[in-house]
Scaffold this active site. Structure first.
Site, PDB file in Angstrom:
ATOM      1  N   LYS A  51      76.277  56.286 -39.528  1.00  0.00           N
ATOM      2  CA  LYS A  51      75.012  55.808 -40.065  1.00  0.00           C
ATOM      3  C   LYS A  51      75.185  55.614 -41.575  1.00  0.00           C
ATOM      4  O   LYS A  51      75.059  56.555 -42.357  1.00  0.00           O
ATOM      5  CB  LYS A  51      73.899  56.829 -39.749  1.00  0.00           C
ATOM      6  N   GLU A  76      78.778  67.615 -47.883  1.00  0.00           N
ATOM      7  CA  GLU A  76      79.336  67.415 -49.222  1.00  0.00           C
ATOM      8  C   GLU A  76      78.195  66.876 -50.064  1.00  0.00           C
ATOM      9  O   GLU A  76      77.755  65.750 -49.888  1.00  0.00           O
ATOM     10  CB  GLU A  76      80.523  66.458 -49.170  1.00  0.00           C
ATOM     11  N   CYS A 111      79.498  62.068 -57.129  1.00  0.00           N
ATOM     12  CA  CYS A 111      79.123  63.482 -57.015  1.00  0.00           C
ATOM     13  C   CYS A 111      80.078  64.374 -57.789  1.00  0.00           C
ATOM     14  O   CYS A 111      79.703  65.462 -58.220  1.00  0.00           O
ATOM     15  CB  CYS A 111      79.087  63.894 -55.546  1.00  0.00           C
ATOM     16  N   GLU A 126      71.215  66.890 -61.001  1.00  0.00           N
ATOM     17  CA  GLU A 126      72.127  65.750 -60.863  1.00  0.00           C
ATOM     18  C   GLU A 126      71.372  64.462 -61.121  1.00  0.00           C
ATOM     19  O   GLU A 126      70.443  64.113 -60.397  1.00  0.00           O
ATOM     20  CB  GLU A 126      72.734  65.733 -59.457  1.00  0.00           C
TER      21      GLU A 126
END
Length: 491
Positions: A182, A258, A291, A392
């Site tokens: 997906k 992750e 990331c 973040e």
């Protein structure tokens, strides 16, 4: 700008439209214009994909025939290599990658790491002998076996889609799982090409399915909640990762996550190339959309003013060298979407409100075109408890934090909910290694050393995730351990 082909669903070995016939627009980050129309899956389409993957796993020899799997995964890689130009077009026009980083960062690195997984596969120990044991006169032979988990739901992000799609799809397939991929709504074609070329490679029906949709949650939530799906592997935000853990609890779903990062790059005062290291720390690579990017720069208070001067000069030297579609050396283009652009702008406003000093940048760049451009931005005079230092941002925003000594640098690095990557620079390798060992993070680069690759496990501590991708360890995430104790039958 390339007009990309229409994206289709791939379900049960067939490439087709959504059952409803609906499509949605695939938008270029460079121009804000439509570059393709993509099948918009409904719940019925997702249901069919799950049933197909379940049937393929339960009724075929896919999970048991190692040689067959490796051969088909290699054939699929060969087809990707043959279609390299298509991958480049998708990475440029759908992902928004600058021309100078498309090949080595988006495409070729994914293909190299894919080959690494194939090369490492013989090191997976599918059978282990635990020896015999005599209990009450009966000798049991004890063996352990690694077996495929089953059906995998792979939910992937938009920033490096070929790389992450390859990690999840290839690792899962090599392990013997069937996979439902997906991809993110913003980068659907980077996912559909996996299913299209899998059909061409001759994969059995149902082994690899690809579901695209405009709704970022519908397909993912169905995969997470469905008891026929055995494992969810997700790369994306920590908030969504937490939701996946909660939603998967009812079926005791195995989750492999992750997630986010706010990694620290520590430059010690004895670094002999201090100005060079600080200057190259400006956050421009893929507009900071990674990331594992090192978005907190930690420099000693004794050299803080020097560091600020170096950073200002470096950013100013780069001021006109980004956001050009045809620049063969460019490594920074737009951000992925208007939504992301607005999110980054909100964080820049927040940094100013928190009292940080805007050294450079901070503006949306409408002069670059109709796409989603945010100029490289750097905050100094940042405290580690500010939100811009803790959360973040996922954009081209660097925060610079001063520290007193090694202990203080380690404290600042570790005072974060994340722990994904990091860096340490020093003229004393032993000192740098001592600092690196104390940072609670999954991967650390010392003096520019390579700590990530297809043959290395990658993942995070704390809220940066659960499990490891890539390497032998990454393949083993998709395997279960079964122990069998057997006694020879007596005549």
């Amino acid at each position: 700008m390339t007009l990309l082909p229409t994206g289709k669903l791939i379900i049960n070995g067939q490439m087709r439209d959504a059952q409803s016939g609906k499509t949605y627009e695939d938008i270029s980050p460079w121009t804000g214009a439509t570059i393709a129309h993509v099948a918009d899956a409904s719940a019925a389409d997702v249901e069919e994909a799950i049933a197909s993957a379940r049937h393929a796993f339960d009724t075929s020899d896919w999970s048991r025939d190692h040689q067959k799997r490796v051969g088909l995964v290699q054939k699929l890689l060969d087809l990707f290599i043959a279609n390299r130009d298509r991958l480049v077009a998708i990475a440029r026009d759908e992902v928004g990658s600058a021309n100078g980083m498309v090949l080595w960062a988006q495409v070729d690195n994914a293909l190299k790491c894919w080959q690494d997984l194939i090369d490492l596969f013989p090191r997976v120990q599918f059978e282990k002998d635990f020896g015999d044991v005599n209990v009450g006169g009966r000798v049991s032979r004890r063996r352990g076996f690694l077996e495929a988990v089953g059906v995998v739901g792979a939910i992937t992000p938009w920033n490096f889609p070929f790389f992450v799609n390859a990690e999840k799809v290839v690792s899962g397939l090599l392990a013997g799982c069937t996979v439902i991929l997906k991809p993110a709504p913003d980068t659907p074609l980077a996912g559909t090409i996996f299913g299209e070329l899998a059909i061409e490679a001759g994969f059995p029906a149902g082994v690899l399915n690809v579901i695209t949709g405009s709704d970022p949650a519908l397909a993912g939530e169905m995969l997470v909640r469905d008891p026929r799906v055995d494992l969810i592997t997700f790369t994306g935000s920590t908030g969504v990762g937490k939701r996946i853990m909660r939603e998967g609890a009812d079926t005791m779903k195995r989750v492999f996550l992750e997630l986010g990062g706010k990694s620290a790059n520590i430059v010690l005062e004895d670094e002999p190339n201090f100005a060079q290291v600080v200057g190259q720390s400006i956050l421009i690579f893929h507009a900071g959309q990674g990331c594992a990017v090192q978005s907190r720069l930690l420099v000693p208070k004794s050299r803080y003013e020097e560091a600020k001067a170096v950073l200002k000069a470096s950013y100013e030297a780069y001021a006109d060298a980004w956001g050009h579609y045809d620049d063969p050396h460019g490594i920074m283009g737009p951000v992925i979407s208007r939504r992301q652009q607005e999110r980054i702008k909100d964080y820049i406003h927040l940094g100013v409100e928190e009292g940080a000093t805007l050294l450079v940048g901070g503006n949306l760049r409408l002069d670059k075109g109709d796409g989603w451009f945010v100029e490289p931005t750097c905050f100094v005079d940042v405290r580690n408890d500010m939100r811009i230092a803790q959360e973040e941002i996922f954009g081209p925003v660097l925060v610079v934090i001063p520290y007193e000594d090694d202990d203080d640098a380690v404290r600042i690095a570790n005072e974060s909910p994340f722990g994904l990557s990091g860096g340490v620079w020093s003229g004393d390798i032993d000192r740098a290694m001592r600092v690196a060992h104390r940072i609670r993070t999954g991967n650390v680069s010392v003096n520019g050393g390579m700590s990530m690759g297809g043959d290395l496990p990658f993942g995070g501590y704390k809220q940066s995730g659960i499990g490891r991708a890539w390497g032998v360890e990454g393949i083993e995430e998709y395997l279960e351990t079964k122990v069998i104790g057997s006694v020879e039958a007596k005549a």
